[in-house]
Design an enzyme around this catalytic site. Structure first.
Site, PDB file in Angstrom:
ATOM      1  N   HIS A 114       0.875  -1.180   0.000  1.00 31.27           N
ATOM      2  CA  HIS A 114       0.000   0.000   0.000  1.00 31.27           C
ATOM      3  C   HIS A 114       0.908   1.224   0.000  1.00 31.27           C
ATOM      4  CE1 HIS A 114      -3.651  -2.382   0.902  1.00 31.27           C
ATOM      5  NE2 HIS A 114      -2.791  -3.171   1.522  1.00 31.27           N
ATOM      6  N   LEU A 115       0.798   2.058  -1.026  1.00 33.25           N
ATOM      7  CA  LEU A 115       1.699   3.223  -1.122  1.00 33.25           C
ATOM      8  C   LEU A 115       1.028   4.522  -0.681  1.00 33.25           C
ATOM      9  CD1 LEU A 115       3.614   2.399  -4.445  1.00 33.25           C
ATOM     10  CD2 LEU A 115       4.336   1.984  -2.087  1.00 33.25           C
TER      11      LEU A 115
ATOM     12  N   ASN B  61      -6.649   0.771  -2.719  1.00 29.48           N
ATOM     13  CA  ASN B  61      -7.475   1.426  -1.693  1.00 29.48           C
ATOM     14  C   ASN B  61      -6.886   2.764  -1.241  1.00 29.48           C
ATOM     15  OD1 ASN B  61      -5.352   0.154  -0.361  1.00 29.48           O
ATOM     16  ND2 ASN B  61      -6.541  -0.303   1.466  1.00 29.48           N
TER      17      ASN B  61
ATOM     18  N   ASP C  68       2.442  -7.011   2.409  1.00 27.32           N
ATOM     19  CA  ASP C  68       1.246  -6.244   2.777  1.00 27.32           C
ATOM     20  C   ASP C  68       1.657  -4.957   3.512  1.00 27.32           C
ATOM     21  OD1 ASP C  68      -1.347  -5.425   3.004  1.00 27.32           O
ATOM     22  OD2 ASP C  68      -2.011  -7.029   4.336  1.00 27.32           O
TER      23      ASP C  68
ATOM     24  N   HIS D  37       1.181   3.447   8.495  1.00 23.25           N
ATOM     25  CA  HIS D  37       0.275   4.304   9.272  1.00 23.25           C
ATOM     26  C   HIS D  37       1.120   5.229  10.132  1.00 23.25           C
ATOM     27  CE1 HIS D  37      -3.434   2.325   8.202  1.00 23.25           C
ATOM     28  NE2 HIS D  37      -2.939   1.151   8.539  1.00 23.25           N
TER      29      HIS D  37
HETATM   30 ZN   LIG Z   1      -6.129  -7.405   2.707  1.00 32.41          ZN
HETATM   31 ZN   LIG Z   2      -3.290  -5.219   1.970  1.00 36.67          ZN
END
Ligand SMILES: [Zn+2]
Ligand SMILES: [Zn+2]
Length: 446
Positions: A83-84, A115, A325, A329
């Site tokens: 996730h970037l 997302n 993954d 945050h």
């Molecule tokens: Zn997931």
């Molecule tokens: Zn993910």
């Protein structure tokens, strides 16, 4: 040049320079695609792999020579699940910082999840990510959304997203709750031969849970996510893949039940590939300790029984891929009470060290199997040509020191976020050089 306290250097200026001839001498060249595992020299020229052989330095006297004795030279690693955060949450990570973290972790390519804000659910947004990734130290392959705005209702335009460079589709972050929508997505995906990446979860069972449901969650008084939430999600997605004949890739498998279901599905020919993450092979719900929010992820850390089943799945080939993954945050979303904290941990800069320490050094995976799961298989699943050291292939490679001992220090991360599950842990093995299209983009000097 960007330099860190631990002595590592990111050569961002090299990215736009012409590729120089480079010769890496006396490394252990590990390339499962070409069934190679031997000591040799490797020559990179014009951004591609020119030649592998012995005593090549006399043949290329003008090349930049790097002695890599004692090191593994492997195809550039690929992390197919990161996730970037760009666009929308550039305070947590950007495409620039995320790709620097990737290069420092030994990755030459990543697939990034949709997302973001806005969601990557149409052509222009896929193009935006690709364009932002152009002058970065790691190649980016965006994943488009399955449903518009990830709302689980209306399918996103797969064709135009694939035409603009999306390599797969996923609503990662949540499951596609309605089975009829998932069935339509799988049928639609067949026209483009792309995998549907499944975040498999029955959200009516995981609803409002914050960690694995079991003895530890009871002791801590935290509402749990039962393993059956994942098992039912995986089972549904496997059955839909079998029914439609479409290709699925199950993300971040964490339970013994899911491994068992996938093993059986593969045996009967279901078109499924699978990934797990470094934290599921090393940590359990006991590691949540006293509400450590850096151990809060989705799916949650499970029991030792699940962890061992996931390791077994990696060893017997049920699980094809190790992905991080990577979920950055900031402290405002992690330094809060456990129930209120965001799900997810960063992983790009610790993945390789954790895998070498927990699997390769223990003799559970050979170095060549590790390269399959961290370079070759992710490329194959996304129909990319990387992940091998064939002559003429792009000179994307990673030099690994398998003996290097180091402590995880989040303050030295290139990632903007520091929410690692491995803070302070001693690891063995690290990327010491990352080469992208024949240019050195990262070098570790400590
Ligand atoms: Zn997931
Ligand atoms: Zn993910």
């Amino acid at each position: 040049m960007v330099k860190r306290a631990n002595g590592s250097k990111m050569y961002l200026e090299n990215i736009n320079k012409p590729a120089q001839d480079i010769i890496l001498t006396n490394g252990r060249i590990i390339d499962p695609e070409n069934k190679m595992d031997q000591s040799a020299d490797i020559v990179l020229s014009d951004g591609v792999i020119k030649e592998i052989g012995t005593d090549l330095h006399t043949k290329y006297p003008n090349a930049l020579t790097k002695d890599v004795s004692g090191m593994w030279v492997v195809p550039g690693l690929m992390d197919m699940h990161v996730h970037l955060r760009e666009p929308g949450r550039e305070d947590k990570e950007t495409i620039a910082t995320g790709t620097q973290a990737a290069a420092a972790g030994g990755f030459t390519s990543v697939a990034c999840m949709p997302n973001t804000t806005p969601v990557l659910d149409e052509e222009s947004k896929i193009r935006y990510v690709i364009q932002r990734g152009e002058a970065c130290p790691c190649k980016i392959h965006p994943v488009g959304a399955i449903t518009k705005n990830l709302d689980g209702e209306e399918l996103a335009p797969f064709g135009e997203m694939v035409n603009s460079g999306a390599r797969a589709v996923s609503d990662d972050g949540k499951a596609v709750a309605k089975s009829n929508i998932m069935r339509n997505a799988l049928n639609y995906s067949k026209s483009f031969d792309i995998p549907v990446i499944c975040h498999s979860e029955d959200s009516t069972l995981s609803y409002k849970g914050h960690m694995n449901e079991g003895l530890v969650s009871t002791r801590l008084g935290v509402r749990g996510v039962p393993v059956i939430a994942e098992d039912i999600g995986v089972m549904r997605d496997l059955l839909l893949a079998e029914y439609t004949g479409a290709r699925i890739h199950v993300a971040h498998v964490s339970t013994a039940g899911a491994v068992r279901l996938i093993r059986a599905a593969k045996k009967r020919g279901v078109r499924v590939t699978v990934e797990t993450c470094p934290h599921y092979i090393t940590l359990t719900d006991e590691d949540v300790g006293l509400y450590d929010t850096n151990k809060k992820m989705n799916p949650p850390l499970r029991t030792a029984l699940d962890r061992d089943a996931v390791i077994e799945g990696l060893c017997d080939g049920t699980i094809d891929v190790i992905a991080s993954d990577h979920a950055p945050h900031n402290s405002e979303e992690k330094d809060v009470e456990f129930d209120a904290a965001a799900f997810g941990v960063v992983g790009l800069e610790t993945s390789l060290g954790v895998v070498i320490t927990a699997l390769v050094k223990k003799g559970l995976l050979t170095p060549s199997q590790m390269v399959e799961k961290m370079a070759l298989n992710p490329n194959k699943i996304l129909s990319l040509t990387g992940g091998n050291l064939s002559t003429g292939a792009a000179a994307d490679l990673t030099v690994i020191d398998p003996e290097l001992k180091w402590h995880v220090d989040p303050q030295s991360f290139y990632s903007k976020s520091k929410n690692t599950a491995f803070d302070g842990m001693e690891l063995q093995g690290a990327a010491v050089m990352t080469v992208l299209d024949g240019r050195i983009v990262y070098e570790r000097s400590s």
